[in-house]
Design an enzyme around this catalytic site. Structure first.
Site, PDB file in Angstrom:
ATOM      1  N   ILE A  59     -13.111   2.109   2.999  1.00  0.00           N
ATOM      2  CA  ILE A  59     -14.186   2.398   2.435  1.00  0.00           C
ATOM      3  C   ILE A  59     -14.678   3.559   2.968  1.00  0.00           C
ATOM      4  O   ILE A  59     -14.226   4.318   4.138  1.00  0.00           O
ATOM      5  CB  ILE A  59     -15.722   1.502   3.571  1.00  0.00           C
ATOM      6  CG1 ILE A  59     -15.318  -0.093   2.598  1.00  0.00           C
ATOM      7  CG2 ILE A  59     -16.959   2.198   2.407  1.00  0.00           C
ATOM      8  CD1 ILE A  59     -15.896  -1.364   3.365  1.00  0.00           C
ATOM      9  N   HIS A  61     -17.506   5.350   3.636  1.00  0.00           N
ATOM     10  CA  HIS A  61     -18.462   5.648   4.228  1.00  0.00           C
ATOM     11  C   HIS A  61     -19.806   6.196   4.431  1.00  0.00           C
ATOM     12  O   HIS A  61     -19.451   7.194   3.739  1.00  0.00           O
ATOM     13  CB  HIS A  61     -18.090   4.970   6.221  1.00  0.00           C
ATOM     14  CG  HIS A  61     -17.786   4.400   6.158  1.00  0.00           C
ATOM     15  ND1 HIS A  61     -18.386   2.707   6.110  1.00  0.00           N
ATOM     16  CD2 HIS A  61     -16.533   3.906   7.044  1.00  0.00           C
ATOM     17  CE1 HIS A  61     -17.344   1.792   6.788  1.00  0.00           C
ATOM     18  NE2 HIS A  61     -16.141   2.753   7.319  1.00  0.00           N
TER      19      HIS A  61
HETATM   20  C1  LIG Z   1      -9.602  -2.852  10.729  1.00  0.00           C
HETATM   21  C2  LIG Z   1      -9.726  -1.557  10.435  1.00  0.00           C
HETATM   22  C3  LIG Z   1     -10.611  -1.192   9.171  1.00  0.00           C
HETATM   23  C4  LIG Z   1     -11.580  -0.290   8.915  1.00  0.00           C
HETATM   24  N1  LIG Z   1     -11.995   0.767   8.381  1.00  0.00           N
HETATM   25  C5  LIG Z   1     -12.380   1.574   8.008  1.00  0.00           C
HETATM   26  C6  LIG Z   1     -13.461   2.221   6.709  1.00  0.00           C
HETATM   27  O1  LIG Z   1     -12.683   0.891   5.716  1.00  0.00           O
HETATM   28  N2  LIG Z   1     -13.247   3.826   6.131  1.00  0.00           N
HETATM   29  C7  LIG Z   1     -13.326   4.397   7.134  1.00  0.00           C
HETATM   30  O2  LIG Z   1     -13.646   5.573   7.225  1.00  0.00           O
HETATM   31  N3  LIG Z   1     -12.519   3.836   8.503  1.00  0.00           N
HETATM   32  C8  LIG Z   1     -11.350   2.466   8.546  1.00  0.00           C
HETATM   33  N4  LIG Z   1     -11.001   2.618   9.125  1.00  0.00           N
HETATM   34  C9  LIG Z   1     -10.594   3.576  10.242  1.00  0.00           C
HETATM   35  C10 LIG Z   1      -9.125   4.364  10.459  1.00  0.00           C
HETATM   36  O3  LIG Z   1      -8.493   3.814   9.122  1.00  0.00           O
HETATM   37  C11 LIG Z   1      -9.049   5.403  11.467  1.00  0.00           C
HETATM   38  O4  LIG Z   1      -9.648   5.882  11.925  1.00  0.00           O
HETATM   39  C12 LIG Z   1      -7.480   6.030  10.998  1.00  0.00           C
HETATM   40  O5  LIG Z   1      -6.892   5.323   9.866  1.00  0.00           O
HETATM   41  C13 LIG Z   1      -6.887   6.685  11.770  1.00  0.00           C
HETATM   42  O6  LIG Z   1      -6.147   8.366  11.791  1.00  0.00           O
HETATM   43  P1  LIG Z   1      -5.131   8.978  12.520  1.00  0.00           P
HETATM   44  O7  LIG Z   1      -4.412   9.964  11.462  1.00  0.00           O
HETATM   45  O8  LIG Z   1      -5.756   9.226  13.640  1.00  0.00           O
HETATM   46  O9  LIG Z   1      -4.598   7.384  13.523  1.00  0.00           O
HETATM   47  P2  LIG Z   1      -2.996   7.300  12.714  1.00  0.00           P
HETATM   48  O10 LIG Z   1      -2.897   6.970  11.280  1.00  0.00           O
HETATM   49  O11 LIG Z   1      -2.506   5.584  13.417  1.00  0.00           O
HETATM   50  O12 LIG Z   1      -1.748   8.185  12.837  1.00  0.00           O
HETATM   51  C14 LIG Z   1      -1.295   8.312  14.112  1.00  0.00           C
HETATM   52  C15 LIG Z   1      -0.039   8.826  13.674  1.00  0.00           C
HETATM   53  O13 LIG Z   1       0.239   9.137  14.510  1.00  0.00           O
HETATM   54  C16 LIG Z   1       2.392   8.563  15.275  1.00  0.00           C
HETATM   55  N5  LIG Z   1       2.203   9.091  16.232  1.00  0.00           N
HETATM   56  C17 LIG Z   1       2.678   8.739  17.438  1.00  0.00           C
HETATM   57  N6  LIG Z   1       2.205   9.395  18.197  1.00  0.00           N
HETATM   58  C18 LIG Z   1       3.024   9.881  18.298  1.00  0.00           C
HETATM   59  C19 LIG Z   1       4.221  10.827  19.199  1.00  0.00           C
HETATM   60  N7  LIG Z   1       4.618  10.100  20.286  1.00  0.00           N
HETATM   61  N8  LIG Z   1       5.011  11.509  18.341  1.00  0.00           N
HETATM   62  C20 LIG Z   1       4.789  11.677  16.723  1.00  0.00           C
HETATM   63  N9  LIG Z   1       4.002  11.214  16.438  1.00  0.00           N
HETATM   64  C21 LIG Z   1       2.799   9.974  16.627  1.00  0.00           C
HETATM   65  C22 LIG Z   1       2.041   7.802  14.608  1.00  0.00           C
HETATM   66  O14 LIG Z   1       3.270   7.196  14.152  1.00  0.00           O
HETATM   67  C23 LIG Z   1       1.357   7.467  13.160  1.00  0.00           C
HETATM   68  O15 LIG Z   1       1.969   8.023  12.097  1.00  0.00           O
HETATM   69  C24 LIG Z   1     -10.338   1.385  10.281  1.00  0.00           C
HETATM   70  C25 LIG Z   1      -9.282   1.128  11.148  1.00  0.00           C
HETATM   71  C26 LIG Z   1      -8.733  -0.224  10.606  1.00  0.00           C
HETATM   72  C27 LIG Z   1      -7.733  -1.059  11.794  1.00  0.00           C
END
Ligand SMILES: Cc1cc2nc3c(=O)[nH]c(=O)nc-3n(C[C@H](O)[C@H](O)[C@H](O)COP(=O)(O)OP(=O)(O)OC[C@H]3O[C@@H](n4cnc5c(N)ncnc54)[C@H](O)[C@@H]3O)c2cc1C
Length: 466
Positions: A59, A61
């Site tokens: 979504i 938001h």
């Molecule tokens: C059920 C659910 C519903 C959600 N709904 C929404 C929504 O509707 N709208 C919205 O805006 N957000 C939503 N979110 C939140 C959103 O999905 C997350 O906030 C976002 O995907 C986080 O992204 P990120 O890049 O921080 O983390 P991630 O996508 O987890 O990326 C982190 C990356 O770091 C890598 N990594 C970790 N450790 C290491 C390491 N030591 N060395 C190298 N790489 C590493 C991992 O492999 C991973 O690819 C939802 C989340 C969930 C779980």
């Protein structure tokens, strides 16, 4: 421009390295790519967006229900505007359906005025309370007992897979080195920092930690112990495309003491989603579904939209939110160390991603990163995965010019050989069948690849990545 998946990493120090190629890290790398700097984006996985970013409720938001005054409120509001504009420019599917927060009992109904007021404090002024009759006329399949709703017309659904891929593609095309299969195991902080990775050492002057669920662990490698990530699992059920006509809006619950609750929402891929659960766990890899979780979703879903539960289920999956016990993001700058932590990006990171990226670049500048000379990036045209927009199999002109777009491989999702060929030859090609599904929808339909799986695999293997 380069994407590497194996072998030693390039020598010499990068100006900035971003750990984590989820939606947040990829957005940061893209924002940095506008600067004349040497930049690396690393991920432990074999693909971008393979962590939490691939498994959410998708979504876009408005931020109407954030904690007023929080960093999250500001970045969600700003990010929502930025991403909506970026999606329109670059071909990321978005459907501006609007949301209804449906009240099913007196307590929920009584909470609607304060939710509308909270939306106003978050800078969102379009929310209004609507009667049960209006809700029924706009959503005729809702279950009995609706008392009213808060109408939030600015909420949309978006394709989360295309979003991350667009950021990473644009970053790589602008010169960022994307190193996959590259887990960071240790960091020796210094100038430059020395990262020990599964593919050997990497040096970098500035460092951004966007490691999602593992951001607390990377933080400790740099000597900080500010927060602990507790994975909060969200299980979801996706119903088949035949259910799509049952629902017209994003149907949100009125939030209670236990968080945001279970929603029913159309997906841009033409299906209907029910979920998520909210379960605090210890295991950062526990993305399985459970009988209890699915039973709970069925119970909640039956109250919201009874007919939905009679439809076929296409997929069940779970994502893990990076909860920290705080109602805000844990974005921390350590200028003396030329290091920024982007932690606790819990349930809104997809929406806020572009605003988080701009904020992080400002924080890096405080640590001495030169940020002058920013240039606009070349726009993209991402392949359309959205069901509400023209898809290649229906485009007679396109098929006439290239018959591969007329040869359907995945019949459930109507994915053509031309689209699979394009994905395999793209700037950030898939390394696995799941990566190919996130780029084309192949194998994402009701048969889950039973019919097309062998052909899709053969196409992927014919173009194995170096
Ligand atoms: C059920 C659910 C519903 C959600 N709904 C929404 C929504 O509707 N709208 C919205 O805006 N957000 C939503 N979110 C939140 C959103 O999905 C997350 O906030 C976002 O995907 C986080 O992204 P990120 O890049 O921080 O983390 P991630 O996508 O987890 O990326 C982190 C990356 O770091 C890598 N990594 C970790 N450790 C290491 C390491 N030591 N060395 C190298 N790489 C590493 C991992 O492999 C991973 O690819 C939802 C989340 C969930 C779980």
């Amino acid at each position: 421009m380069s994407v590497t998946t194996r072998g030693a990493l390039p020598g010499g120090a990068y100006d900035v390295t971003v750990i984590g190629a989820g939606v947040v890290g990829s957005a940061i790398a893209r924002e940095l790519a506008r600067l004349p700097l040497r930049i690396a984006l690393l991920d432990a996985s074999d693909d971008v967006g393979d962590g939490t970013s691939k498994a959410n409720t998708a979504i876009l938001h408005t931020g109407f229900d954030a904690v007023p005054g929080s960093l999250e409120s500001r970045l969600v509001r700003d990010g929502s505007r930025r991403l909506a504009a970026y999606a329109a420019e670059n071909g990321i599917p978005v459907e501006p359906l609007g949301a209804l927060l449906v009240a099913w009992d007196g307590e929920q109904h009584a909470a609607l005025p304060s939710l509308a007021a909270k939306a106003g404090r978050n800078g969102y002024h379009d929310a209004r309370i609507v009667t049960a009759e209006e809700v029924r006329s706009r959503e005729p399949h809702l279950g009995p007992g609706v008392l009213g709703a808060l109408d939030v017309p600015g909420e949309s659904v978006i394709c989360p897979w295309t979003t991350t891929l667009a950021y990473a593609t644009q970053a790589v095309r602008a010169g960022v080195d994307l190193h996959l299969n590259c887990r960071v195991d240790a960091v020796t902080s210094g100038d430059p920092h020395l990262l020990a990775t599964g593919r050997g050492p990497l040096r970098t002057r500035h460092l951004v930690n966007a490691a999602g669920l593992y951001a607390d662990e990377i933080d400790r490698l740099l000597g900080h112990d500010d927060f602990t990530v507790t994975p909060r699992r969200g299980q979801l059920v996706v119903f088949d495309a035949l259910a799509r006509d049952l629902v017209r809006h994003i149907l949100l619950p009125v939030p209670g003491a236990l968080g945001k609750g279970v929603l029913v929402a159309p997906t841009v891929h033409g299906k209907v989603m029910l979920g998520p659960t909210a379960e605090d766990l210890d295991d950062k890899t526990a993305t399985g579904s459970t009988a209890e979780g699915l039973a709970l979703l069925r119970e909640k879903g039956r109250r919201i939209l009874p007919a939905l539960l009679d439809e076929e289920v296409t997929a069940v999956y779970a994502g893990l939110r990076a909860a920290t016990g705080s109602e805000d993001y844990a974005i921390r700058a350590h200028p003396a160390q030329r290091y920024v932590t982007v932690g606790g990006i819990r349930s809104t990171g997809l929406t806020a991603s572009m605003a988080i990226a701009a904020h992080v670049v400002d924080l890096l500048a405080e640590g001495g990163l030169p940020t002058s000379g920013a240039e606009d990036l070349e726009p993209l045209r991402m392949p359309n995965l959205g069901e509400a927009f023209p898809r290649p199999y229906r485009d007679a002109e396109l098929i006439a010019s290239d018959p591969e777009y007329g040869r359907i491989v995945c019949h459930c999702e109507r994915v053509t050989r031309g689209e699979i060929r394009d994905a395999l030859a793209s700037t950030v090609p898939p390394g696995s069948l799941d990566g190919l599904r996130r780029r084309t929808r192949a194998r994402a339909g009701r048969c889950q690849g039973f019919h097309c799986g062998a052909e899709v695999r053969a196409l992927l293997e014919s173009k194995a990545r170096p």
